[in-house]
Design an enzyme around this catalytic site. Structure first.
Site, PDB file in Angstrom:
ATOM      1  N   GLU A 168      -9.092  13.928  14.868  1.00 35.80           N
ATOM      2  CA  GLU A 168      -8.709  14.115  13.432  1.00 35.80           C
ATOM      3  C   GLU A 168      -9.475  15.500  12.909  1.00 35.80           C
ATOM      4  O   GLU A 168     -10.043  16.119  13.686  1.00 35.80           O
ATOM      5  CB  GLU A 168      -8.902  13.105  12.495  1.00 35.80           C
ATOM      6  CG  GLU A 168      -7.686  12.068  12.984  1.00 35.80           C
ATOM      7  CD  GLU A 168      -7.700  10.833  11.464  1.00 35.80           C
ATOM      8  OE1 GLU A 168      -8.215  11.256  10.492  1.00 35.80           O
ATOM      9  OE2 GLU A 168      -7.133   9.920  11.825  1.00 35.80           O
ATOM     10  N   HIS A 225       0.710  -1.308  -0.098  1.00 35.06           N
ATOM     11  CA  HIS A 225      -0.105   0.084   0.099  1.00 35.06           C
ATOM     12  C   HIS A 225       0.902   1.368  -0.076  1.00 35.06           C
ATOM     13  O   HIS A 225       0.423   2.538   0.466  1.00 35.06           O
ATOM     14  CB  HIS A 225      -1.003   0.113   1.266  1.00 35.06           C
ATOM     15  CG  HIS A 225      -2.195  -0.584   0.766  1.00 35.06           C
ATOM     16  ND1 HIS A 225      -2.223  -2.063   0.341  1.00 35.06           N
ATOM     17  CD2 HIS A 225      -3.500  -0.412   0.745  1.00 35.06           C
ATOM     18  CE1 HIS A 225      -3.372  -2.258  -0.204  1.00 35.06           C
ATOM     19  NE2 HIS A 225      -4.264  -1.540   0.133  1.00 35.06           N
ATOM     20  N   ASP A 250      -5.841   4.907  10.086  1.00 38.77           N
ATOM     21  CA  ASP A 250      -7.161   4.935   9.376  1.00 38.77           C
ATOM     22  C   ASP A 250      -7.759   3.840   8.937  1.00 38.77           C
ATOM     23  O   ASP A 250      -8.842   3.622   8.921  1.00 38.77           O
ATOM     24  CB  ASP A 250      -7.399   6.357   8.486  1.00 38.77           C
ATOM     25  CG  ASP A 250      -7.181   7.409   9.428  1.00 38.77           C
ATOM     26  OD1 ASP A 250      -7.228   7.502  10.489  1.00 38.77           O
ATOM     27  OD2 ASP A 250      -6.933   8.681   8.684  1.00 38.77           O
TER      28      ASP A 250
HETATM   29  C1  LIG Z   1      -5.951   3.424   2.018  1.00 39.78           C
HETATM   30  C2  LIG Z   1      -4.524   3.668   2.511  1.00 39.78           C
HETATM   31  C3  LIG Z   1      -4.721   4.245   3.881  1.00 39.78           C
HETATM   32  C4  LIG Z   1      -3.685   4.601   4.817  1.00 39.78           C
HETATM   33  N1  LIG Z   1      -3.732   5.149   6.004  1.00 39.78           N
HETATM   34  C5  LIG Z   1      -2.968   5.445   6.844  1.00 39.78           C
HETATM   35  C6  LIG Z   1      -3.048   6.029   8.052  1.00 39.78           C
HETATM   36  O1  LIG Z   1      -4.210   6.190   8.423  1.00 39.78           O
HETATM   37  N2  LIG Z   1      -1.850   6.252   8.842  1.00 39.78           N
HETATM   38  C7  LIG Z   1      -0.609   5.948   8.380  1.00 39.78           C
HETATM   39  O2  LIG Z   1       0.284   5.996   9.062  1.00 39.78           O
HETATM   40  N3  LIG Z   1      -0.418   5.353   7.188  1.00 39.78           N
HETATM   41  C8  LIG Z   1      -1.716   5.002   6.362  1.00 39.78           C
HETATM   42  N4  LIG Z   1      -1.268   4.747   5.024  1.00 39.78           N
HETATM   43  C9  LIG Z   1       0.288   4.305   4.576  1.00 39.78           C
HETATM   44  C10 LIG Z   1       0.547   3.158   5.114  1.00 39.78           C
HETATM   45  O3  LIG Z   1       0.804   2.975   6.404  1.00 39.78           O
HETATM   46  C11 LIG Z   1       2.014   3.004   4.333  1.00 39.78           C
HETATM   47  O4  LIG Z   1       1.997   2.997   3.119  1.00 39.78           O
HETATM   48  C12 LIG Z   1       2.492   1.504   4.811  1.00 39.78           C
HETATM   49  O5  LIG Z   1       4.000   1.302   4.438  1.00 39.78           O
HETATM   50  C13 LIG Z   1       1.529   0.461   4.184  1.00 39.78           C
HETATM   51  O6  LIG Z   1       1.770  -0.755   4.537  1.00 39.78           O
HETATM   52  P1  LIG Z   1       2.119  -1.996   3.538  1.00 39.78           P
HETATM   53  O7  LIG Z   1       2.015  -3.206   4.539  1.00 39.78           O
HETATM   54  O8  LIG Z   1       1.369  -1.931   2.454  1.00 39.78           O
HETATM   55  O9  LIG Z   1       3.513  -1.805   3.164  1.00 39.78           O
HETATM   56  P2  LIG Z   1       4.422  -1.815   1.870  1.00 39.78           P
HETATM   57  O10 LIG Z   1       3.827  -0.787   0.823  1.00 39.78           O
HETATM   58  O11 LIG Z   1       4.197  -3.516   1.507  1.00 39.78           O
HETATM   59  O12 LIG Z   1       5.792  -1.414   2.362  1.00 39.78           O
HETATM   60  C14 LIG Z   1       6.130  -0.198   2.728  1.00 39.78           C
HETATM   61  C15 LIG Z   1       7.750  -0.215   3.083  1.00 39.78           C
HETATM   62  O13 LIG Z   1       7.981  -0.926   3.999  1.00 39.78           O
HETATM   63  C16 LIG Z   1       8.847  -2.124   4.061  1.00 39.78           C
HETATM   64  N5  LIG Z   1       8.343  -3.101   4.772  1.00 39.78           N
HETATM   65  C17 LIG Z   1       7.235  -3.825   4.497  1.00 39.78           C
HETATM   66  N6  LIG Z   1       6.989  -4.848   5.362  1.00 39.78           N
HETATM   67  C18 LIG Z   1       8.287  -4.920   6.079  1.00 39.78           C
HETATM   68  C19 LIG Z   1       8.677  -5.541   7.284  1.00 39.78           C
HETATM   69  N7  LIG Z   1       8.064  -6.608   7.707  1.00 39.78           N
HETATM   70  N8  LIG Z   1       9.895  -5.249   7.674  1.00 39.78           N
HETATM   71  C20 LIG Z   1      10.649  -4.305   7.344  1.00 39.78           C
HETATM   72  N9  LIG Z   1      10.119  -3.361   6.221  1.00 39.78           N
HETATM   73  C21 LIG Z   1       9.129  -3.610   5.727  1.00 39.78           C
HETATM   74  C22 LIG Z   1       8.727  -2.123   2.465  1.00 39.78           C
HETATM   75  O14 LIG Z   1       9.918  -2.711   1.908  1.00 39.78           O
HETATM   76  C23 LIG Z   1       8.543  -0.777   1.935  1.00 39.78           C
HETATM   77  O15 LIG Z   1       9.794  -0.170   1.854  1.00 39.78           O
HETATM   78  C24 LIG Z   1      -2.337   4.474   4.141  1.00 39.78           C
HETATM   79  C25 LIG Z   1      -2.057   3.656   3.014  1.00 39.78           C
HETATM   80  C26 LIG Z   1      -3.089   3.636   2.172  1.00 39.78           C
HETATM   81  C27 LIG Z   1      -3.089   2.763   0.791  1.00 39.78           C
END
Ligand SMILES: Cc1cc2nc3c(=O)[nH]c(=O)nc-3n(C[C@H](O)[C@H](O)[C@H](O)COP(=O)(O)OP(=O)(O)OC[C@H]3O[C@@H](n4cnc5c(N)ncnc54)[C@H](O)[C@@H]3O)c2cc1C
Length: 492
Positions: free
Chosen positions: A245, A69, A129
């Site tokens: 918020e 994400h 969120d």
């Molecule tokens: C619809 C939506 C709503 C969101 N709302 C919020 C919010 O309310 N608050 C907020 O803070 N953020 C929010 N985000 C952002 C979100 O927290 C970040 O984009 C987060 O990185 C997404 O998690 P993911 O598991 O999809 O990570 P990925 O996109 O899969 O990874 C993100 C980064 O983290 C690294 N990573 C992933 N897993 C690990 C692991 N296990 N160990 C070490 N590194 C790792 C990856 O290599 C990459 O660099 C939102 C995003 C979306 C799309």
């Protein structure tokens, strides 16, 4: 071939469907295909792959992917293996009721963490969120929502981690043990290790939530009330709200934006009826755990437009999972899987009024293409030892421009237009001397990253040299180039 000899328990694959998923993310702004995808079945699998990359004569990279994400390809890599952490639950959550914590696999989604802890009447304290994000993914950034003013970001609510470093060592770390690694990884953008287990602090789960929205036409009244509400963080629970918020309403359609399942269609809110004369409105959003008194004393000191208070009541799980409901609706209309040129900024409190004038009332020109969140946090709730970067003021705001590009509509909704506007906003802040910090940062040059980290760059760099000296982890962040691709490092 190097990887095939490792004897992994999980599945290493080049199946086109797996490769397609690993090449994309929520932002849909770029596509990069890895060499292979690993579905690990244990932390040892992750360690074996990273160790192989660390020792490899040819060199390849390793990027953990949670739920993908990110916006700008942060979990992608074209020169190595994507470790698909989510979806391959190596270890189920383990709730320890007496000590109020849960141990979870790094790829676990927060929605599943919540469901497993609720079975024991417990829940994590600090949220995002949206809950379809992985634990490792949000802990690599910060993890923020309306509880952060009180509990700090998610990275402040972790007791212990298991981490596979860039050398392929699997280490347990906490405030007491391997503390440098612990704080490096929290907010560390995946640069120092792959989180395979997190021990997350829990509290008794509230049963229901009273969700209140209040409209303002005056920005300073809106932020004044927000700042007052977050200043109550040290008061007893009965004297403060549990979540603070807010968001900007720049055009009429957005009072019912996708983040908002709040305003009932049976009771539509007409902005014109609120006397805003077509100008921007601001919506404060607060919650109170249901069964406690609703803190009337706090209510009385707010400065909203009379008769613009909207209240609803719902179960705790439904409140926390509110964005997913909107997601399901958008998916049916084909409006979820579109490009998302999101921009998230931390803005110092002292300049939030200038930001309002220059951006909400200026650059955005009374039109937008998605929700715009605005809410303050207390810096003293952020641990300075972590890698997360925030502005140098006691209070700073998150401004989240969560916009979707819809190319078939007017030009103002196109990807190019929104990207250009993002650049304009950053330029405006720079020219006006508003020292913003990007949250979920995206930069493509080392100079920009050094500027982003400021005084913290040296520590970040030292930590990189210690925990991932070949610079093979999370290269999608574009902070460092792997050693095998360059003789002189970008950072030197
Ligand atoms: C619809 C939506 C709503 C969101 N709302 C919020 C919010 O309310 N608050 C907020 O803070 N953020 C929010 N985000 C952002 C979100 O927290 C970040 O984009 C987060 O990185 C997404 O998690 P993911 O598991 O999809 O990570 P990925 O996109 O899969 O990874 C993100 C980064 O983290 C690294 N990573 C992933 N897993 C690990 C692991 N296990 N160990 C070490 N590194 C790792 C990856 O290599 C990459 O660099 C939102 C995003 C979306 C799309």
């Amino acid at each position: 071939m190097e990887l095939l000899r490792l004897g992994l328990d999980g599945q290493l694959t080049v199946d086109p469907a797996d490769m397609e998923v690993a090449s994309l993310d929520f932002g849909m702004l770029g596509k990069i295909e890895p060499l292979a995808v690993l579905h690990p079945s244990s932390a040892q699998d992750v360690a074996r792959v990273v160790k192989a990359a660390y020792g490899s004569a040819h060199g390849f990279t390793v990027s953990a992917r949670g739920h993908g994400h990110s916006i700008n390809g942060q979990a992608q890599t074209g020169k190595g293996v994507v470790v698909q952490m989510s979806g391959s639950r190596a270890v189920p959550p383990r709730v320890v009721v007496g000590e109020r914590y849960v141990d979870v696999w790094g790829g676990e989604l927060w929605i599943d963490v919540l469901k497993s802890t609720l079975e024991h009447g417990l829940a994590p304290k600090s949220w995002t969120d949206y809950l379809y994000l992985s634990v490792g993914g949000t802990l690599s950034n910060a993890g923020i929502s309306g509880q952060a003013f009180n509990h700090g970001p998610q990275i402040n609510n972790v007791h212990e981690l298991d981490v596979v470093t860039g050398k392929g060592e699997l280490l347990t770390c906490s405030e007491e043990k391997n503390s440098e690694l612990f704080y490096a990884v929290l907010g560390g953008l995946g640069q120092f290790g792959i989180i395979t287990r997190a021990r997350i602090a829990l509290e008794p789960a509230p049963q229901r939530v009273r969700w209140i929205r209040v409209l303002y036409s005056n920005f300073m009244a809106f932020t004044g009330d927000q700042e007052y509400l977050i200043s109550l963080h040290d008061r007893p629970a009965s004297q403060k709200f549990d979540y603070v918020e807010g968001f900007v309403i720049v055009d009429e359609g957005l009072i019912n934006n996708w983040r908002s399942s709040f305003f009932s269609p049976r009771n539509p809110v007409k902005i014109s009826s609120l006397g805003s004369n077509g100008s921007i409105l601001y919506c404060l959003e607060i919650t109170k755990n249901y069964d406690e008194s609703t803190a009337d004393t706090v209510d009385q000191r707010l400065n909203f437009i009379p008769a613009s208070v909207f209240i609803t009541d719902l179960p705790y799980l439904d409140f926390l999972d509110r964005v997913h409901k909107a997601e399901l609706k958008l998916r049916t209309k084909g409006l979820w899987e579109v490009p998302h040129p999101w921009l998230n900024l931390f803005v110092p409190k002292s300049r939030i009024g200038d930001f309002d004038k220059g951006v909400f009332k200026g650059i955005l020109g009374n039109k937008t293409s998605g929700p715009i969140l605005v809410y303050p946090m207390n810096k003293n709730k952020w641990d300075r030892r972590s890698s997360a970067v925030t502005p140098e003021e006691d209070v700073f705001y998150l401004v989240a421009l969560l916009r979707s590009a819809l190319d078939d509509r007017e030009e103002i909704h196109s990807l190019e237009y929104l990207k250009k506007q993002n650049r304009e906003i950053l330029r405006f802040c720079n020219d006006a001397g508003i020292r913003v910090k990007q949250y979920l940062p995206h930069y493509t040059s080392q100079e920009e990253w050094m500027e982003h980290f400021g005084d913290g760059w040296d520590r970040f760099y030292q930590r990189k040299m210690e925990f991932d000296p070949r610079k093979i982890l999370a290269t999608g962040q574009q902070i460092f180039r792997p050693n095998y691709l360059t003789s002189s490092t970008m950072a030197s």
